[in-house]
Design a protein around this motif. Structure first.
Motif, PDB file in Angstrom:
ATOM      1  N   SER A  36      98.816  -9.347  32.880  1.00 28.47           N
ATOM      2  CA  SER A  36     100.495 -10.609  31.751  1.00 28.47           C
ATOM      3  C   SER A  36      99.498 -11.726  31.134  1.00 28.47           C
ATOM      4  O   SER A  36      99.259 -12.544  32.220  1.00 28.47           O
ATOM      5  N   ASN A  37      99.949 -11.966  30.649  1.00 27.79           N
ATOM      6  CA  ASN A  37      99.986 -13.583  30.060  1.00 27.79           C
ATOM      7  C   ASN A  37      98.641 -13.521  29.410  1.00 27.79           C
ATOM      8  O   ASN A  37      98.138 -14.178  28.663  1.00 27.79           O
ATOM      9  N   VAL A  38      97.807 -12.514  28.566  1.00 30.73           N
ATOM     10  CA  VAL A  38      96.706 -12.673  28.150  1.00 30.73           C
ATOM     11  C   VAL A  38      97.653 -12.929  26.805  1.00 30.73           C
ATOM     12  O   VAL A  38      96.681 -12.774  25.464  1.00 30.73           O
ATOM     13  N   GLY A  39      98.705 -12.772  26.165  1.00 34.01           N
ATOM     14  CA  GLY A  39      98.787 -12.883  24.622  1.00 34.01           C
ATOM     15  C   GLY A  39      99.532 -12.400  24.274  1.00 34.01           C
ATOM     16  O   GLY A  39      99.483 -11.666  22.691  1.00 34.01           O
ATOM     17  N   LYS A  40     100.200 -10.953  24.805  1.00 33.83           N
ATOM     18  CA  LYS A  40     100.022  -9.723  24.303  1.00 33.83           C
ATOM     19  C   LYS A  40     101.342  -9.254  23.137  1.00 33.83           C
ATOM     20  O   LYS A  40     101.321  -9.014  22.066  1.00 33.83           O
ATOM     21  N   SER A  41     102.786 -10.100  23.412  1.00 35.94           N
ATOM     22  CA  SER A  41     103.770  -9.776  22.851  1.00 35.94           C
ATOM     23  C   SER A  41     103.291 -11.389  21.622  1.00 35.94           C
ATOM     24  O   SER A  41     103.542 -10.206  20.752  1.00 35.94           O
ATOM     25  N   THR A  42     102.745 -12.146  21.439  1.00 34.54           N
ATOM     26  CA  THR A  42     102.410 -13.196  20.864  1.00 34.54           C
ATOM     27  C   THR A  42     101.447 -12.166  19.630  1.00 34.54           C
ATOM     28  O   THR A  42     101.661 -12.085  18.378  1.00 34.54           O
ATOM     29  N   MET A  43     100.806 -11.297  20.199  1.00 31.46           N
ATOM     30  CA  MET A  43      99.450 -10.667  18.948  1.00 31.46           C
ATOM     31  C   MET A  43     100.782  -9.676  18.232  1.00 31.46           C
ATOM     32  O   MET A  43     100.449  -9.637  16.655  1.00 31.46           O
ATOM     33  N   ARG A  55     109.576  -9.343  22.826  1.00 31.54           N
ATOM     34  CA  ARG A  55     110.186 -10.663  23.535  1.00 31.54           C
ATOM     35  C   ARG A  55     108.376 -11.472  24.115  1.00 31.54           C
ATOM     36  O   ARG A  55     107.626 -10.760  24.815  1.00 31.54           O
ATOM     37  N   VAL A  56     108.469 -12.681  23.361  1.00 30.29           N
ATOM     38  CA  VAL A  56     107.217 -13.753  24.556  1.00 30.29           C
ATOM     39  C   VAL A  56     108.425 -14.745  26.108  1.00 30.29           C
ATOM     40  O   VAL A  56     108.802 -14.415  25.785  1.00 30.29           O
ATOM     41  N   SER A  57     107.038 -13.609  27.083  1.00 30.94           N
ATOM     42  CA  SER A  57     107.388 -14.244  28.136  1.00 30.94           C
ATOM     43  C   SER A  57     107.208 -15.313  28.734  1.00 30.94           C
ATOM     44  O   SER A  57     105.988 -15.878  28.142  1.00 30.94           O
ATOM     45  N   SER A  58     107.786 -16.033  29.046  1.00 33.14           N
ATOM     46  CA  SER A  58     107.567 -17.453  29.750  1.00 33.14           C
ATOM     47  C   SER A  58     107.106 -17.279  31.026  1.00 33.14           C
ATOM     48  O   SER A  58     106.412 -17.318  31.748  1.00 33.14           O
ATOM     49  N   THR A 147      91.219 -11.515  23.767  1.00 33.08           N
ATOM     50  CA  THR A 147      92.309 -12.790  22.753  1.00 33.08           C
ATOM     51  C   THR A 147      92.330 -13.537  22.414  1.00 33.08           C
ATOM     52  O   THR A 147      91.667 -14.525  23.659  1.00 33.08           O
ATOM     53  N   LYS A 148      92.818 -15.061  22.018  1.00 30.11           N
ATOM     54  CA  LYS A 148      93.265 -16.910  22.561  1.00 30.11           C
ATOM     55  C   LYS A 148      91.581 -16.841  21.735  1.00 30.11           C
ATOM     56  O   LYS A 148      91.582 -18.068  22.727  1.00 30.11           O
ATOM     57  N   CYS A 149      91.337 -16.000  21.019  1.00 31.57           N
ATOM     58  CA  CYS A 149      89.681 -17.276  20.480  1.00 31.57           C
ATOM     59  C   CYS A 149      89.526 -18.397  19.995  1.00 31.57           C
ATOM     60  O   CYS A 149      88.511 -19.048  20.031  1.00 31.57           O
ATOM     61  N   ASP A 150      90.133 -18.655  19.871  1.00 29.01           N
ATOM     62  CA  ASP A 150      91.003 -19.824  18.691  1.00 29.01           C
ATOM     63  C   ASP A 150      90.796 -21.326  20.653  1.00 29.01           C
ATOM     64  O   ASP A 150      90.000 -22.327  20.239  1.00 29.01           O
ATOM     65  N   LEU A 151      90.870 -20.615  21.471  1.00 27.51           N
ATOM     66  CA  LEU A 151      90.687 -21.659  22.928  1.00 27.51           C
ATOM     67  C   LEU A 151      89.139 -21.907  23.221  1.00 27.51           C
ATOM     68  O   LEU A 151      88.816 -22.418  23.950  1.00 27.51           O
ATOM     69  N   VAL A 152      88.716 -20.540  22.711  1.00 28.81           N
ATOM     70  CA  VAL A 152      86.875 -20.932  23.246  1.00 28.81           C
ATOM     71  C   VAL A 152      85.782 -21.498  21.952  1.00 28.81           C
ATOM     72  O   VAL A 152      86.413 -20.594  20.611  1.00 28.81           O
ATOM     73  N   SER A 184      92.488 -13.804  17.151  1.00 26.35           N
ATOM     74  CA  SER A 184      94.259 -15.094  17.781  1.00 26.35           C
ATOM     75  C   SER A 184      94.562 -15.285  16.782  1.00 26.35           C
ATOM     76  O   SER A 184      94.645 -15.176  15.408  1.00 26.35           O
ATOM     77  N   SER A 185      96.332 -15.044  17.438  1.00 22.59           N
ATOM     78  CA  SER A 185      97.133 -15.163  17.223  1.00 22.59           C
ATOM     79  C   SER A 185      97.239 -16.457  15.854  1.00 22.59           C
ATOM     80  O   SER A 185      98.113 -16.478  15.589  1.00 22.59           O
ATOM     81  N   TYR A 186      97.066 -17.610  16.999  1.00 18.83           N
ATOM     82  CA  TYR A 186      96.997 -18.709  16.441  1.00 18.83           C
ATOM     83  C   TYR A 186      96.571 -19.270  15.023  1.00 18.83           C
ATOM     84  O   TYR A 186      97.395 -19.371  14.160  1.00 18.83           O
ATOM     85  N   THR A 187      95.196 -18.268  14.902  1.00 18.26           N
ATOM     86  CA  THR A 187      94.768 -18.812  13.306  1.00 18.26           C
ATOM     87  C   THR A 187      95.092 -17.590  12.669  1.00 18.26           C
ATOM     88  O   THR A 187      94.579 -17.469  11.288  1.00 18.26           O
TER      89      THR A 187
HETATM   90  P1  GDP Z   1     101.642 -11.446  27.114  1.00 23.17           P
HETATM   91  O1  GDP Z   1     102.051 -11.914  28.422  1.00 23.17           O
HETATM   92  O2  GDP Z   1     100.891 -11.013  27.803  1.00 23.17           O
HETATM   93  O3  GDP Z   1     102.747 -10.566  26.218  1.00 23.17           O
HETATM   94  O4  GDP Z   1     101.414 -13.041  26.568  1.00 23.17           O
HETATM   95  P2  GDP Z   1     102.516 -13.812  25.446  1.00 23.17           P
HETATM   96  O5  GDP Z   1     102.026 -13.138  23.839  1.00 23.17           O
HETATM   97  O6  GDP Z   1     103.706 -13.987  26.088  1.00 23.17           O
HETATM   98  O7  GDP Z   1     101.552 -15.313  25.611  1.00 23.17           O
HETATM   99  C1  GDP Z   1     101.469 -16.344  27.031  1.00 23.17           C
HETATM  100  C2  GDP Z   1     100.361 -17.155  26.272  1.00 23.17           C
HETATM  101  O8  GDP Z   1      99.523 -17.469  25.562  1.00 23.17           O
HETATM  102  C3  GDP Z   1     102.121 -18.239  25.541  1.00 23.17           C
HETATM  103  O9  GDP Z   1     102.349 -19.511  26.259  1.00 23.17           O
HETATM  104  C4  GDP Z   1     101.339 -18.444  23.855  1.00 23.17           C
HETATM  105  O10 GDP Z   1     101.946 -19.322  23.491  1.00 23.17           O
HETATM  106  C5  GDP Z   1      99.988 -18.513  24.393  1.00 23.17           C
HETATM  107  N1  GDP Z   1      98.786 -17.532  23.313  1.00 23.17           N
HETATM  108  C6  GDP Z   1      98.951 -16.600  22.815  1.00 23.17           C
HETATM  109  N2  GDP Z   1      98.485 -16.221  21.894  1.00 23.17           N
HETATM  110  C7  GDP Z   1      97.707 -17.132  21.368  1.00 23.17           C
HETATM  111  C8  GDP Z   1      96.714 -17.473  21.154  1.00 23.17           C
HETATM  112  O11 GDP Z   1      95.889 -16.705  19.798  1.00 23.17           O
HETATM  113  N3  GDP Z   1      96.044 -18.526  21.060  1.00 23.17           N
HETATM  114  C9  GDP Z   1      96.614 -18.923  22.111  1.00 23.17           C
HETATM  115  N4  GDP Z   1      95.753 -20.530  22.176  1.00 23.17           N
HETATM  116  N5  GDP Z   1      97.555 -19.512  22.579  1.00 23.17           N
HETATM  117  C10 GDP Z   1      98.373 -17.873  22.489  1.00 23.17           C
END
Ligand code: GDP
Length: 204
Positions: A36-43, A55-58, A147-152, A184-187
């Motif tokens: 959870s929170n790994v960034g799956k939905s955003t990806m 759905r992107v989960s809070s 995931t989230k490679c922009d943060l590293v 990175s979903s962001y970049t």
């Molecule tokens: P899920 O629970 O795996 O579906 O995760 P979410 O997609 O809801 O993302 C969890 C958090 O990580 C959110 O606050 C996103 O904005 C953030 N996030 C997701 N992908 C990235 C990424 O590629 N880069 C950064 N910096 N943050 C990300």
């Protein structure tokens, strides 16, 4: 491996469907799974660039069911619930075990499982628990995606890549270890390589 405009377009035309609609489908499937929170939905949203978004989960761990998205007429992406075993109740683990047995282990049209791992942390206890459980029930191949490679920073990313690859080689026989994918979903970095990998896994 080159990908045509049509093939990229395929991924952008994601359409959510119900399991019964694709039950007897001959379309290949790929499953996406991760803590959870790994960034799956955003990806998933970035990958398909579709307005019909996942759905992107809070709050982590809310989604419990499988979500199926048809990508044009090429294949189906299956969005699995997020896991979080290290502190989870036994009931949660049991539910996951069933899901793996019923779906990941037996689904004939499932071509590959993509396991999302946070590039900042590498394989955590929860990931190893999940991969061990999956390995004991399913013989399906899985591909790890950082995931989230922009943060590293690049040196840290290179180090995590090596560590993860070694751990996979050592402990998980179903892991694809030729390479670990990085996105990175962001970049948008790495996203086209991931798309190509999925199409290739589906024999396209
Ligand atoms: P899920 O629970 O795996 O579906 O995760 P979410 O997609 O809801 O993302 C969890 C958090 O990580 C959110 O606050 C996103 O904005 C953030 N996030 C997701 N992908 C990235 C990424 O590629 N880069 C950064 N910096 N943050 C990300």
């Amino acid at each position: 491996l080159k990908m045509s405009k049509d093939e990229i377009q395929t991924l952008r035309e994601r359409k959510r469907v119900k399991l019964h609609e694709i039950k007897d489908s001959t379309l290949p499937e790929i499953a996406i799974v991760g803590r959870s929170n790994v960034g799956k939905s955003t990806m998933l949203n970035t990958l398909t660039e579709s307005p019909n978004t996942a759905r992107v989960s809070s709050k982590p761990g809310l989604t419990r069911q499988l979500n199926f998205y048809r990508c044009g007429d090429k294949f189906v992406v299956v969005d699995m619930p997020g896991y979080g075993f290290a502190f989870a109740k036994e009931a949660d683990k049991e539910a996951w075990k069933e899901l793996i047995e019923d779906y990941l282990g037996t689904r004939k049209s499932l071509k590959r499982i993509y396991v999302m791992i946070d590039a900042r942390h590498g394989l955590k206890v929860a990931d190893k628990e999940f991969l061990t459980m999956m390995g004991s029930t399913s013989s399906k191949k899985f591909q790890v995606v950082l995931t989230k490679c922009d943060l590293v920073s690049p040196p840290d990313l290179a180090r995590t890549y090596m560590v993860v690859q070694e751990e996979l080689k050592k402990s998980f026989k179903n892991a694809m270890t030729d390479r670990v994918l990085m996105v990175s979903s962001y970049t948008g970095a790495g996203m086209n390589t991931l798309r190509k990998d999925m199409l290739f896994a589906c024999g396209q």
